[in-house]
Design a protein around this motif. Sequence first.
Motif, short mmCIF file in Angstrom:
data_model
loop_
_atom_site.label_atom_id
_atom_site.label_comp_id
_atom_site.label_asym_id
_atom_site.label_seq_id
_atom_site.Cartn_x
_atom_site.Cartn_y
_atom_site.Cartn_z
N VAL A 97 0.86 -1.18 0.00
CA VAL A 97 0.00 0.00 0.00
C VAL A 97 0.90 1.23 0.00
CG1 VAL A 97 -1.80 1.26 1.25
CG2 VAL A 97 -1.78 -1.25 1.29
N VAL A 98 0.57 2.19 -0.88
CA VAL A 98 1.34 3.42 -1.02
C VAL A 98 0.42 4.61 -0.77
CG1 VAL A 98 2.69 4.85 -2.60
CG2 VAL A 98 2.90 2.35 -2.70
N ASN A 99 0.86 5.53 0.08
CA ASN A 99 0.16 6.77 0.36
C ASN A 99 0.83 7.90 -0.40
OD1 ASN A 99 -1.27 8.92 1.70
ND2 ASN A 99 0.45 9.09 3.11
N VAL A 100 0.06 8.70 -1.14
CA VAL A 100 0.60 9.87 -1.82
C VAL A 100 0.60 11.03 -0.83
CG1 VAL A 100 0.40 11.46 -3.76
CG2 VAL A 100 -0.23 9.05 -4.07
N LEU A 101 1.79 11.40 -0.39
CA LEU A 101 1.93 12.51 0.55
C LEU A 101 1.38 13.80 -0.06
CD1 LEU A 101 5.58 11.83 1.72
CD2 LEU A 101 3.51 11.57 3.10
N HIS A 102 0.75 14.61 0.75
CA HIS A 102 0.20 15.91 0.36
C HIS A 102 -1.02 15.80 -0.54
CE1 HIS A 102 4.00 17.06 2.02
NE2 HIS A 102 4.67 16.60 0.98
N GLY A 103 -1.37 14.60 -1.01
CA GLY A 103 -2.59 14.39 -1.78
C GLY A 103 -2.68 15.17 -3.08
N PHE A 104 -3.91 15.35 -3.52
CA PHE A 104 -4.18 16.01 -4.79
C PHE A 104 -4.03 17.52 -4.70
CE2 PHE A 104 -7.07 17.59 -8.16
CZ PHE A 104 -6.47 16.97 -9.25
#
Length: 130
Positions: A97-104
Amino acid sequence: MKHLTPREAWAYLQARPDALFVDVRMEIEYLYVGHPPGVVHVAWYEYPEMTADPGRFVEQVRREAGGQVRPVVLICRSGKRTVEAGLALEAAGFDEVVNVLHGFEGELDEHFQRGRLNGWRHDGLPWEQL
């Protein structure tokens, strides 16, 4: 859970075309604020309840991924919802699982506005909207 900046996540997605890219924001955010092309929408929670249902979320992602082995990359508005969603996926047995830091949209600046400090759009990565 891996935590990648938007640019790192974009490179990861290019190198791993088998990865499932999931936008966990509410439908209205996904449609009208914009989203990366090719991302699958599976909301962590929706209006008006605004309460997450981790079991429902995990099952929807599992269906989209065809199981739990496929890598899953998560994006939200600012990178907060994805942490909770990612923990639920890991607890359910997802391998990567990968989380995109700072999001969209990125974090809030000193004027409480997003998109000025960081985030997917700020970094000039591909996106679309209605």
